[in-house]
Design a protein around this motif. Structure first.
Motif, short mmCIF file in Angstrom:
data_model
loop_
_atom_site.label_atom_id
_atom_site.label_comp_id
_atom_site.label_asym_id
_atom_site.label_seq_id
_atom_site.Cartn_x
_atom_site.Cartn_y
_atom_site.Cartn_z
N UNK A 132 0.87 -1.17 0.00
CA UNK A 132 0.00 0.00 0.00
C UNK A 132 0.91 1.21 0.00
N UNK A 133 0.82 2.00 -1.08
CA UNK A 133 1.71 3.15 -1.27
C UNK A 133 0.91 4.44 -1.31
N UNK A 134 1.60 5.54 -1.04
CA UNK A 134 0.96 6.85 -1.09
C UNK A 134 0.33 7.07 -2.48
N UNK A 165 -2.83 4.10 -1.24
CA UNK A 165 -3.28 4.31 0.14
C UNK A 165 -4.05 5.62 0.17
N UNK A 166 -5.37 5.56 0.27
CA UNK A 166 -6.18 6.76 0.07
C UNK A 166 -6.22 7.72 1.25
N UNK A 167 -5.96 7.25 2.45
CA UNK A 167 -6.24 8.06 3.64
C UNK A 167 -5.17 9.08 3.99
N UNK A 168 -3.95 8.83 3.63
CA UNK A 168 -2.88 9.72 4.10
C UNK A 168 -1.72 9.71 3.11
N UNK A 169 -0.80 10.60 3.34
CA UNK A 169 0.39 10.68 2.50
C UNK A 169 1.23 9.41 2.67
N UNK A 170 1.44 9.01 3.92
CA UNK A 170 2.29 7.86 4.17
C UNK A 170 1.47 6.71 4.75
N UNK A 171 1.52 5.55 4.10
CA UNK A 171 0.82 4.39 4.65
C UNK A 171 1.46 3.95 5.96
N UNK A 172 0.86 2.96 6.58
CA UNK A 172 1.41 2.46 7.83
C UNK A 172 2.78 1.85 7.56
#
Length: 185
Positions: A46-48, A75-82
């Motif tokens: 899951x990437x930015x 990864x839709x929610x944030x710039x950096x995934x977990x």
């Protein structure tokens, strides 16, 4: 009507027995790992979302080790995934190290590893947020460097990974220290 009654009597218990017998958590340690030539490793990352135009090049880079199938997700929610990584018990050390290096490059680090009984034997998840916090363990930079040691064979790498992902028996919840609901034995 008669057929439905027979299904209820025989079908449902049979299906339950079949599901329990096929449970990967029950037989994971008993089944030897097939070679990656027979069952390739699936890498899911899951990437930015901003990196989406670069996905073809990243997919190629992540699959360089061979015997892999790579799937990339924005990864839709944030710039950096977990910064959580999951590595299955049958993943060879050289592929696992390459995946960890990719996580370092694309995510800027690895903060936690997922217990192996939560994932398929031939699967790697990078930047994954599929797992509850009680199913993974934080990892230090020193531990990560030990996993990245090219001198480790697959057996040593996997043993070290399992050592780093021992789950806590009790976890904080609702202001209390309660039994871990995701504890795998």
């Amino acid at each position: 009507m008669r057929k439905a009654g027979i299904f209820k009597q025989v079908g449902i218990p049979f299906l339950l027995l079949l599901c329990l017998a096929a449970s990967p958590a029950m037989a994971a340690e008993e089944v030897p790992c097939p070679p990656v030539e027979e069952q390739p490793v699936k890498i899911e990352a899951w990437l930015a979302k901003r990196l989406e135009p670069q996905f073809p090049a990243i997919r190629k880079e992540m699959g360089l080790m061979g015997f892999t199938r790579v799937a990339l997700w924005p990864y839709p929610a944030a710039e950096n995934p977990s910064k959580v990584v999951a590595i299955g018990r049958c993943v060879p050390a050289y592929i696992a190290r390459h995946a960890l290096q990719q996580a370092l490059y694309h995510f800027g680090g690895v903060q936690a590893l997922v217990h192996q009984k939560f994932v398929h034997d031939h699967w790697i998840g990078l930047g994954t947020s599929l797992f509850a916090e009680s199913s993974f363990q934080p990892i230090t930079l020193k531990q990560l460097q030990r996993l990245l040691d090219p001198a480790l064979g697959t057996f040593e790498f996997q043993s070290l990974y399992r050592q780093y992902t021992v789950q806590d028996v009790k976890v904080p919840a609702f202001g209390l220290n309660l039994p871990n609901p995701k504890l795998m034995k």
